[in-house]
Design an enzyme around this catalytic site. Sequence first.
Site, short mmCIF file in Angstrom:
data_model
loop_
_atom_site.label_atom_id
_atom_site.label_comp_id
_atom_site.label_asym_id
_atom_site.label_seq_id
_atom_site.Cartn_x
_atom_site.Cartn_y
_atom_site.Cartn_z
N CYS A 15 0.84 -1.22 0.00
CA CYS A 15 0.00 0.00 0.00
C CYS A 15 0.87 1.26 0.00
O CYS A 15 1.01 1.94 -1.02
CB CYS A 15 -0.95 0.01 1.19
SG CYS A 15 -2.12 -1.37 1.22
N SER A 17 4.34 2.04 0.80
CA SER A 17 5.67 2.20 0.20
C SER A 17 5.67 2.05 -1.33
O SER A 17 6.40 2.78 -1.99
CB SER A 17 6.72 1.31 0.86
OG SER A 17 6.44 -0.06 0.73
P1 4NP Z 1 1.27 -1.26 3.87
O1 4NP Z 1 -0.19 -1.78 4.33
O2 4NP Z 1 2.20 -1.50 5.03
O3 4NP Z 1 1.04 0.18 3.60
O4 4NP Z 1 1.64 -2.07 2.64
C1 4NP Z 1 -0.39 -3.07 4.82
C2 4NP Z 1 -0.58 -4.12 3.96
C3 4NP Z 1 -0.82 -5.39 4.45
C4 4NP Z 1 -0.85 -5.61 5.81
C5 4NP Z 1 -0.65 -4.55 6.68
C6 4NP Z 1 -0.42 -3.28 6.19
N1 4NP Z 1 -1.11 -6.91 6.32
O5 4NP Z 1 -1.20 -7.05 7.55
O6 4NP Z 1 -1.23 -7.86 5.54
#
Ligand code: 4NP
Length: 169
Positions: A15, A17
Amino acid sequence: MSTVAVLFVCLGNICRSPTAHAVFRQIVIAQGLDSKIQVDSAGTGDWHLGRAPDARSTATAAERGYDLSDLRARLVTSSDFAHFDYIIAMDNSNLNDLQVMRPSEFSGELELFLNYPAKDRYSGYTEVPDPYLGGAEGFALVLEMIEDASLGLLEHIKAQLQQSDMAGG
Ligand code: 4NP
């Protein structure tokens, strides 16, 4: 001019990065700096390795002309500290994880992304919030924050590049 490498890090690398990767890369290209500034992204968690970015991030960014389609999730590793000059964390949890991994010889910058503000619009925030479990408005906010912080980070890097060029570095 010397060259630098920038790594954006979040939790899932699907999301925040990859959005930062695509937005920052596009601004770097628009300013003609892509031969000087290399851009990448990675995550601290391994749930989504090899996967494309979240469809909500891809769609939100595409509405503003940013292309995430070539990006795939990977883990941040300690060897990233040998390659990257700027390691940019989206939130304090990411920053803490990176500080644990940080080798003592790392001489680059390990910082929160919102420590490079271009404007005051997000002065109430110190972190780019995790949008994964929320709604569409969270993804829109993340994109706006990332556009803003990217301009601030790029100005900071350009100033440092000019200083190192003047010093003959
Ligand atoms: P990101 O968001 O850190 O901005 O890519 C997330 C994507 C997946 C998860 C957590 C945050 N997850 O727990 O799967």
